[in-house]
Every structure is written in C-alpha cells, then in structure tokens.
Enzyme design. Structure first.
Site, PDB file in Angstrom:
ATOM      1  CD  GLU A 105      -2.659  -1.443  -0.113  1.00 49.93           C
ATOM      2  OE1 GLU A 105      -2.880  -0.484  -0.872  1.00 49.93           O
ATOM      3  OE2 GLU A 105      -2.976  -2.622  -0.384  1.00 49.93           O
ATOM      4  CG  HIS A 108      -1.035   1.289  -4.454  1.00 48.61           C
ATOM      5  ND1 HIS A 108      -0.930   1.080  -5.808  1.00 48.61           N
ATOM      6  CD2 HIS A 108      -1.538   0.128  -3.947  1.00 48.61           C
ATOM      7  CE1 HIS A 108      -1.356  -0.137  -6.111  1.00 48.61           C
ATOM      8  NE2 HIS A 108      -1.725  -0.743  -4.991  1.00 48.61           N
ATOM      9  CG  HIS A 112      -1.016   9.908  -4.960  1.00 50.26           C
ATOM     10  ND1 HIS A 112      -1.567  10.405  -3.804  1.00 50.26           N
ATOM     11  CD2 HIS A 112      -1.536  10.657  -5.970  1.00 50.26           C
ATOM     12  CE1 HIS A 112      -2.390  11.389  -4.106  1.00 50.26           C
ATOM     13  NE2 HIS A 112      -2.399  11.566  -5.403  1.00 50.26           N
TER      14      HIS A 112
HETATM   15 ZN    ZN Z   1      -2.454  -2.590  -4.714  1.00 51.85          ZN
END
Ligand code: ZN
Length: 236
Positions: A105, A108, A112
């Site tokens: 996570e 991600h 971003h």
């Molecule tokens: Zn993912």
C-alpha cells in the site's frame, strides 16, 4: 433474431465458466498464502501499521496518514485523501504477510507522490469504468428485445461500455505489479526484512498480484464472448 439465445447456455458460456474458475483458483491461492504467512512472525517485530509509518517517514510521503479499516483484505491506499488503510489482519499484526501488504500500500502512496502515469490513468478511468460496467448489461439486454437495427446498435454500444471496464482491469495490472516491486525494494532498503523474509514477502505479493491477473483474464474472456455472440453479426 437470436432472442434470448446467447445469454444463458450457448456454447460460448464456457468462456465465462473458465473465467470464474481462474478467479476461484487465484482467490483460494491468495487466501491460503495469507493464512500461512500470517503465522510467520517477522524478525523486526514491526506491525503492518509500524511498517507503513516507517516507510511514510523514510520516503517523505507528506500528508499520508496510516489508518485502520475493518474487514478482511480491505487494505488500500486512497489517493483522494492520502490515507493508507490497513485491515484488521494487517494493521496490528507483526507477521511477514502484514509487512508485505502494508509495504504494498505504501508502494501506491509512492506512485501517487511520484505521479506514476498508470496510477493516474487508473484514477481517471474509475468513473468511466463504473459507468460502463453498470450500463453495459442493461443495454445489451434491451438491445436483444428490440428487433431492429437500433437494437443491434444498442448491443454494440453495450459491448463498448463493457470494454471500458475491461480496460480498467488491464490498467490495474501495471499499477499493482509496480506497487509490489516498490514494496519489496523499500522493505529491503530500510532493512525491515532480511534475506529469507524477502522470499516470503515476495510469495505473498505474487499471490495477491495473481488475483488481479485472474480478474483481468476473466473480464477479457467475457468481452470475447460478447464479441463472438454479437460482434460479427448484423441485423437484417
Ligand atoms: Zn495494490
């Protein structure tokens, strides 16, 4: 006209069944892998939340907050409010699986921050894909009941809407693979896992990635079925 033919037990339905079987295998594989590596305590003793906090600090992920979210396998990063949401089994667990998922996570969140293009494309596709997948089947069904050229046009528009949802699943693949690649790099870089634990973490993330591959494969098979049924045929 084909009437209701093609919606239930025509020969192309085998493609839908193959897709469902692929998804079932992938999901049971990821569940089994999680169950095994949830039992393996990490050497660092860090929980999923502590792992995420450490990565957020080390990588200067400004404004990213780590939160607890209920449910099983509900872990996700939300770009709109920069929250890193970790599920029951990840947030407070100090297992190898929890560390791998938390780091994924964070992958991600790093995407971003860096403006990773596939993530931005995926974000832009969310409303389009939601709309497409909601409206595709009603359009195809209504199209089937209209015995005219406009019925066929409606079916073709429905297939086009369905393909937007398929496109979303395809764009998801590089986003997920890249997040896992970043996760493995980060936990090694920060010394959160040792050499042996790296192998286990990779197994967890590969199993998770396979569910996305299965989802995309199943969506492609469904699209193929629709094209086989209606693509080459024109109304008389
Ligand atoms: Zn993912």
């Amino acid at each position: 006209m084909f009437g209701m033919y093609g919606l239930y037990w025509d020969p192309t339905y085998i493609l839908v069944i193959i897709g469902a079987v692929i998804c079932m295998i992938a999901s049971s594989h990821v569940n089994r892998t999680y169950r095994i590596y949830q039992q393996v305590r990490s050497n660092s003793g860090l929980t999923g939340a502590q792992t995420a906090e450490r990565i957020v600090r080390a990588y200067g992920l400004n404004g990213v907050t780590v939160r607890h979210v209920s449910g099983n396998l509900t872990d996700h990063y939300n770009p709109s409010d920069k929250t890193l949401n970790l599920s029951d089994a990840v947030y407070a667990s100090a297992s190898v699986a929890a560390i791998a998922v938390a780091a994924h996570e964070c992958g991600h969140a790093i995407q971003h921050q860096k403006g990773y293009v596939p993530l931005r494309m995926r974000g832009a596709l969310v409303p389009v894909a939601n709309f497409g997948s909601t409206i595709a089947w009603p359009m195809i069904l209504i199209g089937l009941f209209i015995n005219s050229r406009s019925g066929m046009l409606l079916i073709q528009a429905g297939i086009l809407c369905f393909s937007l949802a398929v496109l979303f699943q395809l764009v998801t693949l590089p986003v997920e693979f890249d997040a896992s690649r970043r996760a493995l790099h980060v936990i090694e870089d920060l010394g959160i896992v040792g050499h042996e634990e790296m192998k286990l973490s990779r197994k967890v993330l590969v199993a998770a990635a396979l569910t996305y591959v299965a989802g995309a494969a199943s969506a492609i098979l469904q699209l193929l079925r629709l094209i086989l049924l209606f693509g080459g045929r024109d109304d008389d």
